[in-house]
Design an enzyme around this catalytic site. Sequence first.
Site, mmCIF file in Angstrom:
data_model
loop_
_atom_site.group_PDB
_atom_site.id
_atom_site.type_symbol
_atom_site.label_atom_id
_atom_site.label_comp_id
_atom_site.label_asym_id
_atom_site.label_seq_id
_atom_site.Cartn_x
_atom_site.Cartn_y
_atom_site.Cartn_z
ATOM 1 N N CYS A 39 -8.815 12.126 41.478
ATOM 2 C CA CYS A 39 -8.828 12.610 40.095
ATOM 3 C C CYS A 39 -9.517 13.959 39.878
ATOM 4 C CB CYS A 39 -9.458 11.558 39.199
ATOM 5 S SG CYS A 39 -10.844 10.689 39.983
ATOM 6 N N HIS A 102 -13.973 14.993 33.535
ATOM 7 C CA HIS A 102 -14.184 14.695 34.955
ATOM 8 C C HIS A 102 -14.461 15.922 35.819
ATOM 9 C CE1 HIS A 102 -13.300 11.102 37.803
ATOM 10 N NE2 HIS A 102 -14.521 11.086 37.308
#
Length: 483
Positions: A39, A102
């Site tokens: 990710c 993130h």
Amino acid sequence: MGWGDLGAFGEPSKETPNLDQMAAEGMLFLDFYTANPLCSPSRAALLTGRLPVRNGFYTTNAHARNAYTPQDIVGGIQDSELLLPELLKKAGYINKIIGKWHLGHRPQFHPLKHGFDEWFGSPNCHFGPYDNRELPNIPVYRDWEMIGRYYDDFKIDLKTGEANLTQLYLQEALDFISKQQASQQPFFLYWAIDATHAPVYASKQFLGTSQRGLYGDAVREIDDSIGKILRHLQQLGISENTFVFFTSDNGAALISAPKQGGSNGPFLCGKQTTFEGGMREPAIAWWPGHVPAGGVSHQLGNVMDLFTTSLSLAGLQPPCDRQIDGIDLLPVILQGKLIDRPIFYYRGNEMMAVRAGLYKAHYWTWSNSWEEYGKGTDFCPGQNVSGVTTHTQEEHTHLPLLFHLGRDPGEKFPLSFASEEYQRAMERLSGIVQQHRDTLVPGEPQLNVCDKAVMNWSPPGCEKLGKCLKVPESDPKKCSWPH
């Protein structure tokens, strides 16, 4: 989300009518990749147009390890990197991120310090619930300040899978688009929902509606939301002036299957690996009146291309003071052209494989260690290919494993080293790899150091909510990355 999760890509239950319609009205990319099988690095690549090994989203703590930004990571996106929203500001764009950031959660990594004007979402994924003593629950932000935490204030029922987060993210998107249209303001919306990441969730109205279990429920809700966003653009009369692109950050996590994992179609393995299942993504371009309806492209594409393509749409040039790996896809999308370019498959600090045309050469193979495999961690369940899905890191630098992805998309049958086809293909691929290595300047690795003191104990805004937690003493250590 996996390549095989959409009806338009062959998923037999046909539970994604809105994304399938988006594909029918736009262009399907069959050979589109992420920049990393995990990710955080792929998101950093999308927003910088640069490979993670260049922008710092990798680790050197161990060879060829995947790494991301958990709560205790010290690093994040560096000030020296230029993100897409920072550059779009030069053309007067208002930029919003909804969902998962993130790219680091310490104050200097906040998305509003890197070009975004608005944020509704979280710095990390929705893991938890934690006890807020050993581990704090992860905050949800509105712009500069947290407005609560997952599980404490934003409920996720781990027994039923119920959560209304996707509905919140949908309404944020609709409101933002309406506001920009009303003010005649050009905008960039990064809608980064995470419902298909384990622990998978869906809102009550979608629970139990899929033939594919809870994961399918989450996919159906995402599909429904995207349909509402596209219809909203049409109802506001701005669809012909708005470019929309759908893709994913990595392939389906087969370790979470079958209940919480998706489908990578015919491709080998899944998330965490540099086989096709880990990095080839569903991708759709939509722009009514510009993108020819029903188009299908075999262009080798990458999430990094969205950086360069978006700048091109805004009439801007990419930065010339650094290596940009993304290409401008507009000639592909608008004129049906094919641009010759390679795809590099990285895992941490190692280039594992390269693709050019229909040939893919593996310079290293590794699924995961025997130790992790013995504990039940399997990124390739039921897909063992002898000599290919290896549990020790196998180097093939001097004699790469070569596959023809047209005849063998599942990477099951390496070409014979002695064949003329092997010799011809490797002659070309070797030159591409040599040039890449000669010009590669790795960035400062950001995913090496972890420290419990940097966790989300007291994010901005916690005072107003009475949700500040005691920060432990700093104790920086090398992060451990088993995969």
